[in-house]
Design a protein around this motif. Structure first.
Motif, short mmCIF file in Angstrom:
data_model
loop_
_atom_site.label_atom_id
_atom_site.label_comp_id
_atom_site.label_asym_id
_atom_site.label_seq_id
_atom_site.Cartn_x
_atom_site.Cartn_y
_atom_site.Cartn_z
N GLY A 63 1.34 4.68 -13.74
CA GLY A 63 -0.09 4.06 -13.19
C GLY A 63 -1.24 5.74 -13.30
N ALA A 64 -2.25 6.17 -13.86
CA ALA A 64 -2.91 7.02 -13.59
C ALA A 64 -4.44 6.51 -12.45
CB ALA A 64 -3.81 7.26 -14.40
N VAL A 65 -4.81 7.38 -11.52
CA VAL A 65 -5.47 6.94 -10.26
C VAL A 65 -6.57 8.08 -10.46
CG1 VAL A 65 -6.50 6.52 -7.62
CG2 VAL A 65 -4.83 5.57 -8.71
N GLY A 66 -7.84 7.55 -11.65
CA GLY A 66 -8.35 9.41 -11.99
C GLY A 66 -8.19 9.35 -13.15
N GLU A 67 -8.20 10.98 -12.56
CA GLU A 67 -7.84 12.12 -12.99
C GLU A 67 -7.12 13.18 -12.35
OE1 GLU A 67 -10.43 14.24 -15.57
OE2 GLU A 67 -10.99 12.57 -16.65
N LYS A 68 -6.92 12.64 -10.89
CA LYS A 68 -5.93 13.73 -10.17
C LYS A 68 -4.64 12.96 -9.64
CE LYS A 68 -7.97 17.97 -10.88
NZ LYS A 68 -7.85 19.11 -11.28
N GLU A 69 -4.64 11.67 -10.62
CA GLU A 69 -3.21 10.99 -9.03
C GLU A 69 -2.82 10.10 -10.06
OE1 GLU A 69 -4.47 9.83 -5.16
OE2 GLU A 69 -3.58 8.40 -5.77
N MET A 70 -1.14 10.35 -9.54
CA MET A 70 -0.42 9.51 -10.59
C MET A 70 -0.07 8.72 -9.88
SD MET A 70 0.31 11.23 -14.05
CE MET A 70 1.70 10.09 -14.51
N VAL A 71 0.86 7.43 -10.37
CA VAL A 71 1.48 6.37 -8.74
C VAL A 71 2.65 5.67 -10.37
CG1 VAL A 71 2.13 4.67 -7.74
CG2 VAL A 71 -0.49 5.58 -7.78
N ILE A 72 4.01 6.19 -9.46
CA ILE A 72 5.31 6.16 -10.11
C ILE A 72 6.40 5.02 -9.79
CG2 ILE A 72 7.50 7.00 -11.49
CD1 ILE A 72 5.98 9.61 -12.08
N TRP A 73 6.25 4.20 -10.42
CA TRP A 73 7.67 3.59 -9.25
C TRP A 73 8.82 3.07 -10.14
CZ3 TRP A 73 10.05 -1.13 -11.47
CH2 TRP A 73 10.59 -2.15 -10.98
N MET A 74 10.05 3.34 -9.02
CA MET A 74 11.01 2.90 -9.97
C MET A 74 11.85 2.28 -9.01
SD MET A 74 11.83 7.23 -9.88
CE MET A 74 12.19 7.05 -8.33
N ALA A 75 12.46 1.88 -10.10
CA ALA A 75 13.82 0.10 -9.47
C ALA A 75 14.89 0.47 -8.46
CB ALA A 75 14.54 -0.87 -10.42
N ALA A 76 15.30 2.30 -8.37
CA ALA A 76 16.22 2.16 -7.27
C ALA A 76 15.63 3.84 -7.08
CB ALA A 76 17.72 2.04 -7.91
N ALA A 103 3.72 -5.22 -4.49
CA ALA A 103 2.54 -5.36 -4.21
C ALA A 103 1.45 -4.29 -4.03
CB ALA A 103 1.87 -6.35 -3.22
N GLY A 104 0.29 -3.66 -4.15
CA GLY A 104 -0.40 -3.26 -4.47
C GLY A 104 -0.41 -1.71 -4.76
N ILE A 105 0.99 -1.27 -5.46
CA ILE A 105 1.16 0.34 -5.90
C ILE A 105 0.20 0.32 -6.65
CG2 ILE A 105 3.24 -0.07 -4.70
CD1 ILE A 105 4.44 0.14 -6.93
N PHE A 106 -0.22 -0.22 -7.05
CA PHE A 106 -1.14 -0.39 -8.77
C PHE A 106 -2.53 -0.47 -8.32
CE2 PHE A 106 3.00 0.54 -10.56
CZ PHE A 106 3.41 1.29 -10.51
N GLN A 107 -2.75 -1.29 -7.45
CA GLN A 107 -4.08 -1.52 -7.23
C GLN A 107 -5.18 -0.63 -7.38
OE1 GLN A 107 -4.76 -3.49 -3.81
NE2 GLN A 107 -4.18 -2.46 -2.97
N LYS A 108 -5.16 0.42 -7.35
CA LYS A 108 -6.34 1.18 -7.65
C LYS A 108 -6.15 2.22 -8.81
CE LYS A 108 -6.83 2.36 -2.86
NZ LYS A 108 -6.99 3.94 -1.57
#
Length: 365
Positions: free
Chosen positions: A248-261, A279-284
């Protein structure tokens, strides 16, 4: 005779007496993929999923023939598929002249990447791992540095105008007559690859174990980005394991990545068919794209055939891989209209409108 003359003389002698088979072999890759969810329908499929509608299943096949030396001009190469594929049966393998690899400095990456991992309802201790591109400079991980280089090429920061003959040929890339693989298509049967520059044709036979996978049917029982998001999918009999990621992207300067392992491939065993995004890692973020991969069987072929423990010089080596992909968009129901406007980006990367905007912000235009 000086030592340099002697060196070249000996090289010429040995080049003449060593058999051709001692050269690096021609390699061939065949990737059979089944895609469902957003990836099965491009921009229109993505819109349907975001609005709570179902999506279809598509089959794709990528072929890659690699020669250890430059491929001479005027070449001819083709892959003949069995009748049960229901298209072809002769597929042209084509390549393009390649760049020299020389490029300008381009823009420096600027932004942050937050990495989470694990199947749990809450974020585990020690997370996230934060990568600050600007402060890391030349110490970027190889995968991230490659992403930055690729994005800069889109604005003239890539290879110079000089080109070299191809060494790799592909399909369906370059096949303007290809219109898609039928839903009933099967890869079972004899496959033959011929090329004017090869010593010997490539021939192998695939059984049912090496056919296209079934659909994964990835589902989320909740799409609330503030809460834990349970994921479930069909357990496939031929899957060796699963890889799950969400971005997921938070604005144009931050990305959030989740992996199962983390640091595992595949991330999950083939017996597992559920996992939870904390919970919450993509809330922004404006939303998140979830990607599931079923890692299916793979098989290698070679000529001359190798018995256990043998190391005969190979003329060719081929690898066939089977996999499946499914895609979900989370928390993006209200973005459907905007997604239609981003159809061009989404046709390249499913759900890529917001994601590509963030990549541009981090890596430059």
């Amino acid at each position: 005779m000086n030592k340099h003359t002697l060196h070249f003389a000996l090289a010429a002698v040995f080049a003449g007496i060593l058999p051709n088979a001692l050269a690096a072999p021609v390699t061939y890759e065949m990737n059979l993929r089944t895609s469902s969810g957003i990836g099965a329908g491009g921009a229109s499929g993505m819109l349907g999923m975001m609005m709570g509608q179902g999506s279809g299943v598509t089959k794709t096949m990528d072929l890659r023939l690699t020669n250890p030396a430059d491929i001479p001009s005027g070449y001819n190469a083709e892959h003949t598929v069995p009748e049960v594929m229901r298209f072809g049966p002769v597929l042209p393998l084509k390549g393009e002249r390649r760049g020299t690899g020389e490029s300008g400095p381009g823009e420096e990456p600027d932004g942050k990447l937050l990495i989470y991992w694990g199947c749990s309802a809450t974020v585990a201790a020690g997370q996230p791992e934060v990568i600050d591109f600007k402060s890391m400079g030349n110490r970027l991980p190889p995968e991230v540095a490659a992403m930055a280089r690729q994005s800069r090429r889109g604005k003239g920061g890539g290879d110079s105008g000089d080109t070299l003959p191809p060494r790799t040929l592909w399909w369906p890339h370059g096949d303007s007559g290809f219109s898609g693989i039928p839903a009933e298509s099967s890869a079972v049967g004899d496959h033959v690859v011929k090329a004017s520059f090869m010593q010997r044709e490539i021939h192998y036979t695939l059984d049912k174990e090496m056919d296209f996978l079934e659909a994964i049917n990835l589902k989320a029982t909740s799409a609330d980005l503030k809460a834990a998001i349970p994921l479930k999918w069909d357990a496939l009999a031929r899957a060796r394991g699963y890889n799950l990621q969400a971005v997921g992207a938070v604005g144009e300067k931050e990305m959030v990545i989740w992996m199962a392992a983390k640091n595992k491939n595949p991330m999950l065993p083939g017996t597992q068919n559920s996992c939870t995004i904390p919970a919450g890692i993509f809330q922004k973020a404006e939303g998140a794209m979830t990607i599931a991969e079923a890692v299916g069987p793979s098989k290698g072929f070679a000529y001359p055939p190798q018995k256990p423990g043998e190391k005969k010089p190979l003329i060719w080596a081929a690898t066939v891989r089977v996999s499946g992909f499914d895609y979900l968009m989370l928390g993006m129901e209200d973005m459907a209209k905007e997604a239609v406007g981003d159809a061009a980006a989404d046709s390249v990367v499913p759900g890529g409108g917001a994601l590509i905007k963030s990549l541009k912000g981090i890596f430059g235009q």
